[in-house]
Design an enzyme around this catalytic site. Sequence first.
Site, PDB file in Angstrom:
ATOM      1  N   MET A   1     -11.772  -5.422   5.236  1.00 42.67           N
ATOM      2  CA  MET A   1     -11.041  -4.431   6.035  1.00 42.67           C
ATOM      3  C   MET A   1     -10.845  -4.950   7.456  1.00 42.67           C
ATOM      4  O   MET A   1     -11.803  -5.368   8.114  1.00 42.67           O
ATOM      5  CB  MET A   1     -11.812  -3.109   6.094  1.00 42.67           C
TER       6      MET A   1
ATOM      7  N   MET B   1     -12.204   4.372  -1.562  1.00 40.50           N
ATOM      8  CA  MET B   1     -12.912   4.674  -0.303  1.00 40.50           C
ATOM      9  C   MET B   1     -13.617   6.006  -0.515  1.00 40.50           C
ATOM     10  O   MET B   1     -13.245   7.034   0.058  1.00 40.50           O
ATOM     11  CB  MET B   1     -11.908   4.743   0.857  1.00 40.50           C
TER      12      MET B   1
ATOM     13  N   SER C   1       0.837  -1.207   0.000  1.00 38.06           N
ATOM     14  CA  SER C   1       0.000   0.000   0.000  1.00 38.06           C
ATOM     15  C   SER C   1       0.865   1.249   0.000  1.00 38.06           C
ATOM     16  O   SER C   1       1.552   1.553   0.983  1.00 38.06           O
ATOM     17  CB  SER C   1      -0.916   0.018   1.225  1.00 38.06           C
TER      18      SER C   1
ATOM     19  N   HIS D   1      -1.103  -1.507  -4.075  1.00 36.40           N
ATOM     20  CA  HIS D   1      -2.422  -1.131  -3.553  1.00 36.40           C
ATOM     21  C   HIS D   1      -2.491   0.387  -3.464  1.00 36.40           C
ATOM     22  O   HIS D   1      -1.631   1.029  -2.851  1.00 36.40           O
ATOM     23  CB  HIS D   1      -2.602  -1.771  -2.173  1.00 36.40           C
TER      24      HIS D   1
ATOM     25  N   MET E   1      -9.215   8.281  -1.453  1.00 37.91           N
ATOM     26  CA  MET E   1     -10.090   8.746  -0.362  1.00 37.91           C
ATOM     27  C   MET E   1     -10.612  10.139  -0.672  1.00 37.91           C
ATOM     28  O   MET E   1      -9.866  10.993  -1.146  1.00 37.91           O
ATOM     29  CB  MET E   1      -9.288   8.754   0.948  1.00 37.91           C
TER      30      MET E   1
ATOM     31  N   ASP F   1      -7.025  -6.077   4.344  1.00 35.87           N
ATOM     32  CA  ASP F   1      -6.414  -4.737   4.344  1.00 35.87           C
ATOM     33  C   ASP F   1      -6.465  -4.111   5.734  1.00 35.87           C
ATOM     34  O   ASP F   1      -7.550  -3.936   6.297  1.00 35.87           O
ATOM     35  CB  ASP F   1      -7.191  -3.863   3.340  1.00 35.87           C
TER      36      ASP F   1
ATOM     37  N   ASP G   1      -4.775   3.587  -2.433  1.00 35.63           N
ATOM     38  CA  ASP G   1      -5.920   4.014  -1.626  1.00 35.63           C
ATOM     39  C   ASP G   1      -6.431   5.367  -2.088  1.00 35.63           C
ATOM     40  O   ASP G   1      -5.713   6.368  -2.044  1.00 35.63           O
ATOM     41  CB  ASP G   1      -5.509   4.103  -0.152  1.00 35.63           C
TER      42      ASP G   1
ATOM     43  N   HIS H   1      -8.241   0.886  -4.484  1.00 31.52           N
ATOM     44  CA  HIS H   1      -9.235   0.762  -3.413  1.00 31.52           C
ATOM     45  C   HIS H   1      -9.958   2.099  -3.269  1.00 31.52           C
ATOM     46  O   HIS H   1      -9.412   3.061  -2.730  1.00 31.52           O
ATOM     47  CB  HIS H   1      -8.480   0.387  -2.118  1.00 31.52           C
TER      48      HIS H   1
HETATM   49  C1  DX5 Z   1      -6.648   2.024   5.168  1.00 33.23           C
HETATM   50  C2  DX5 Z   1      -6.184   1.649   3.811  1.00 33.23           C
HETATM   51  C3  DX5 Z   1      -5.088   0.678   3.804  1.00 33.23           C
HETATM   52  C4  DX5 Z   1      -3.818   1.138   4.453  1.00 33.23           C
HETATM   53  C5  DX5 Z   1      -3.218  -0.068   5.082  1.00 33.23           C
HETATM   54  O1  DX5 Z   1      -7.816   2.720   5.072  1.00 33.23           O
HETATM   55  O2  DX5 Z   1      -7.250   1.101   3.044  1.00 33.23           O
HETATM   56  O3  DX5 Z   1      -4.822   0.177   2.499  1.00 33.23           O
HETATM   57  O4  DX5 Z   1      -2.898   1.717   3.575  1.00 33.23           O
HETATM   58  O5  DX5 Z   1      -2.153   0.361   5.802  1.00 33.23           O
HETATM   59  P1  DX5 Z   1      -1.464  -0.452   6.974  1.00 33.23           P
HETATM   60  O6  DX5 Z   1      -0.864  -1.668   6.342  1.00 33.23           O
HETATM   61  O7  DX5 Z   1      -0.465   0.525   7.444  1.00 33.23           O
HETATM   62  O8  DX5 Z   1      -2.511  -0.791   7.988  1.00 33.23           O
HETATM   63 ZN    ZN Z   2      -6.715   0.061   1.176  1.00 28.75          ZN
END
Ligand code: DX5
Ligand code: ZN
Length: 216
Positions: free
Chosen positions: A138, A69, A9, A34, A38, A176, A36, A67
Site C-alpha cells: 500500500m 480490507m 480499481s 482490482h 471494505m 496500490d 476493494d 483486496h
Molecule cells: C485504497 C484502495 C485502492 C484504491 C486506489 O484503499 O485499496 O485500491 O482504489 O485508488 P487510487 O488509484 O485512486 O489511489
Molecule cells: Zn485496493
Amino acid sequence: MKKIIIAASILSADFAALKYDVKMVEEFGAAWIHIDVMDGHFVPNIGIGPQVVRSLRSVTKLLFDVHLMITNPEKYWQEFQKAGADLITFHNEVLTDKKKLVDDIKSSGVKAGISIKPGTSISQIESLLPYVDLVLVMAVEPGFGGQSFMESIVSKIKDLREIIDRNGYNCFIEVDGGIDSQTAPLCVNAGADALVSGNYIFSAENPKAAVKSLLI
Ligand code: DX5
Ligand code: ZN
C-alpha cells in the site's frame, strides 16, 4: 523489459455503469480488475461485496484481484472465491492465522496475496513470502481512492524485490494507491510487477490515454 500489469480499481468507477467501465478498461489494456472490499472496521469506509463480483464475472475474463480490507478475512474470503475471484489478498495487520489462511485460499484453487499498510515493514511478512502468490504494497493508508502516493514506500518495493529474487520466490509485487504517470515509473523501476490504479484512470478525461501512460 517486462510488461507491467495494470489492475484497474473499480472503486473509482461509475457504479451505475460498472459493466461498461470494466469493458472499457479491458479494451484499453488493463489486465486485472482490482476490487476493494471494505468493512467499515478495518478501514473507515464500506465497499464492494461478493454480489458485485458475481455479477461482473460474466462481463469479462480479466483476472479478478480482490483486496480484502476487512478485520475478519477468514470469515468472508470464501464468498469472494465462490463469486469468481481469481486472487484474494488480505492484510497482514489482521489477527487471524495468516499462514493457515494463505493455505486455505490456495487449496480452494485461487491465488493468495498478503497486503501491507504503509507503516508495516517487510520483515513482518518475510516468513509468508515462500507461500504467497503476491504482496500488495500500500502506497496510501487503505480505505479511499484518490489519495497521494507516499514516496517512502519505493525503498520498500526495492527491498522486497531483492528478497524475492535472492530466494527465488514465485511472488508478484503489486503497488496500490496514488498510481499515475508520475508515480508508476518509480514503482516499476523499484521492481513492481503490477500497479493498481483507480482515480487516475476513471477520473481522466481520456481514460484510454491514462491506461496507456501506465503501460511502461
Ligand atoms: C485504497 C484502495 C485502492 C484504491 C486506489 O484503499 O485499496 O485500491 O482504489 O485508488 P487510487 O488509484 O485512486 O489511489
Ligand atoms: Zn485496493
